[in-house]
Design a protein around this motif. Sequence first.
Motif, mmCIF file in Angstrom:
data_model
loop_
_atom_site.group_PDB
_atom_site.id
_atom_site.type_symbol
_atom_site.label_atom_id
_atom_site.label_comp_id
_atom_site.label_asym_id
_atom_site.label_seq_id
_atom_site.Cartn_x
_atom_site.Cartn_y
_atom_site.Cartn_z
ATOM 1 N N THR A 11 17.244 -22.402 52.442
ATOM 2 C CA THR A 11 16.093 -22.743 51.599
ATOM 3 C C THR A 11 16.519 -23.181 50.195
ATOM 4 O OG1 THR A 11 15.849 -20.441 50.921
ATOM 5 C CG2 THR A 11 14.562 -21.156 52.840
ATOM 6 N N GLY A 12 17.818 -23.088 49.912
ATOM 7 C CA GLY A 12 18.330 -23.541 48.619
ATOM 8 C C GLY A 12 18.055 -22.614 47.455
ATOM 9 N N ASP A 13 17.739 -21.348 47.724
ATOM 10 C CA ASP A 13 17.431 -20.404 46.652
ATOM 11 C C ASP A 13 18.645 -20.025 45.808
ATOM 12 O OD1 ASP A 13 14.497 -19.504 46.769
ATOM 13 O OD2 ASP A 13 15.123 -19.457 48.863
ATOM 14 N N GLY A 14 19.807 -20.011 46.399
ATOM 15 C CA GLY A 14 21.022 -19.737 45.646
ATOM 16 C C GLY A 14 21.362 -18.282 45.413
ATOM 17 N N LEU A 15 20.640 -17.372 46.057
ATOM 18 C CA LEU A 15 20.956 -15.955 45.892
ATOM 19 C C LEU A 15 22.378 -15.653 46.357
ATOM 20 C CD1 LEU A 15 17.633 -14.268 47.013
ATOM 21 C CD2 LEU A 15 18.509 -14.526 44.699
ATOM 22 N N CYS A 16 22.820 -16.353 47.402
ATOM 23 C CA CYS A 16 24.163 -16.105 47.925
ATOM 24 C C CYS A 16 25.226 -16.399 46.870
ATOM 25 C CB CYS A 16 24.417 -16.924 49.186
ATOM 26 S SG CYS A 16 24.195 -18.712 48.996
ATOM 27 N N GLU A 17 25.060 -17.496 46.157
ATOM 28 C CA GLU A 17 26.029 -17.854 45.123
ATOM 29 C C GLU A 17 25.978 -16.874 43.954
ATOM 30 O OE1 GLU A 17 27.700 -21.880 43.109
ATOM 31 O OE2 GLU A 17 25.519 -21.666 43.126
ATOM 32 N N GLU A 18 24.791 -16.401 43.630
ATOM 33 C CA GLU A 18 24.663 -15.402 42.565
ATOM 34 C C GLU A 18 25.382 -14.106 42.944
ATOM 35 O OE1 GLU A 18 20.676 -14.613 41.185
ATOM 36 O OE2 GLU A 18 20.170 -16.742 41.324
ATOM 37 N N ILE A 19 25.271 -13.715 44.202
ATOM 38 C CA ILE A 19 25.853 -12.461 44.665
ATOM 39 C C ILE A 19 27.355 -12.584 44.913
ATOM 40 C CG2 ILE A 19 25.845 -10.776 46.560
ATOM 41 C CD1 ILE A 19 22.784 -11.401 46.803
ATOM 42 N N CYS A 20 27.792 -13.703 45.475
ATOM 43 C CA CYS A 20 29.208 -13.859 45.838
ATOM 44 C C CYS A 20 29.690 -15.304 45.631
ATOM 45 C CB CYS A 20 29.426 -13.410 47.279
ATOM 46 S SG CYS A 20 31.162 -13.263 47.714
ATOM 47 N N VAL A 55 36.624 -13.684 55.213
ATOM 48 C CA VAL A 55 36.148 -12.944 54.044
ATOM 49 C C VAL A 55 37.188 -11.871 53.718
ATOM 50 C CG1 VAL A 55 34.324 -11.474 53.128
ATOM 51 C CG2 VAL A 55 33.746 -13.337 54.704
ATOM 52 N N PRO A 56 37.785 -11.944 52.528
ATOM 53 C CA PRO A 56 38.739 -10.897 52.139
ATOM 54 C C PRO A 56 38.039 -9.538 52.046
ATOM 55 C CG PRO A 56 38.832 -12.775 50.620
ATOM 56 C CD PRO A 56 37.645 -12.971 51.509
ATOM 57 N N ALA A 57 38.809 -8.488 52.261
ATOM 58 C CA ALA A 57 38.256 -7.134 52.284
ATOM 59 C C ALA A 57 37.465 -6.792 51.025
ATOM 60 C CB ALA A 57 39.377 -6.117 52.491
ATOM 61 N N ASP A 58 37.918 -7.278 49.873
ATOM 62 C CA ASP A 58 37.231 -6.931 48.626
ATOM 63 C C ASP A 58 35.896 -7.650 48.446
ATOM 64 O OD1 ASP A 58 38.701 -9.350 48.265
ATOM 65 O OD2 ASP A 58 38.647 -9.072 46.093
ATOM 66 N N LEU A 59 35.592 -8.617 49.320
ATOM 67 C CA LEU A 59 34.323 -9.351 49.220
ATOM 68 C C LEU A 59 33.358 -9.052 50.370
ATOM 69 C CD1 LEU A 59 35.641 -12.842 48.069
ATOM 70 C CD2 LEU A 59 34.616 -11.056 46.663
#
Length: 79
Positions: A11-20, A55-59
């Motif tokens: 949906t293009g909200d961008g929450l994923c980029e804000e979080i990680c 995905v690295p363990a720390d992420l």
Amino acid sequence: MKTWIDQDLCTGDGLCEEICPSIFYGHDDGLFYVKEAGSETPKEPTHRMGESVEVPADLVEAVIEAAEECPGECIFVEV
């Protein structure tokens, strides 16, 4: 663990980029994509629907949170 985004559901909200931001990034087309952790944001998407990144363990926790918070439910996690 691996993750990928289904751009048909994004949906293009961008929450994923804000979080990680180490894994997720927005592109000029208004959609979000995955990139290799720690890499620079590519000019063009390098991983499209179904093409996952490690995905690295720390992420791991941040990626799981991004998937849970995503309003489009377009982030997929493979264990």
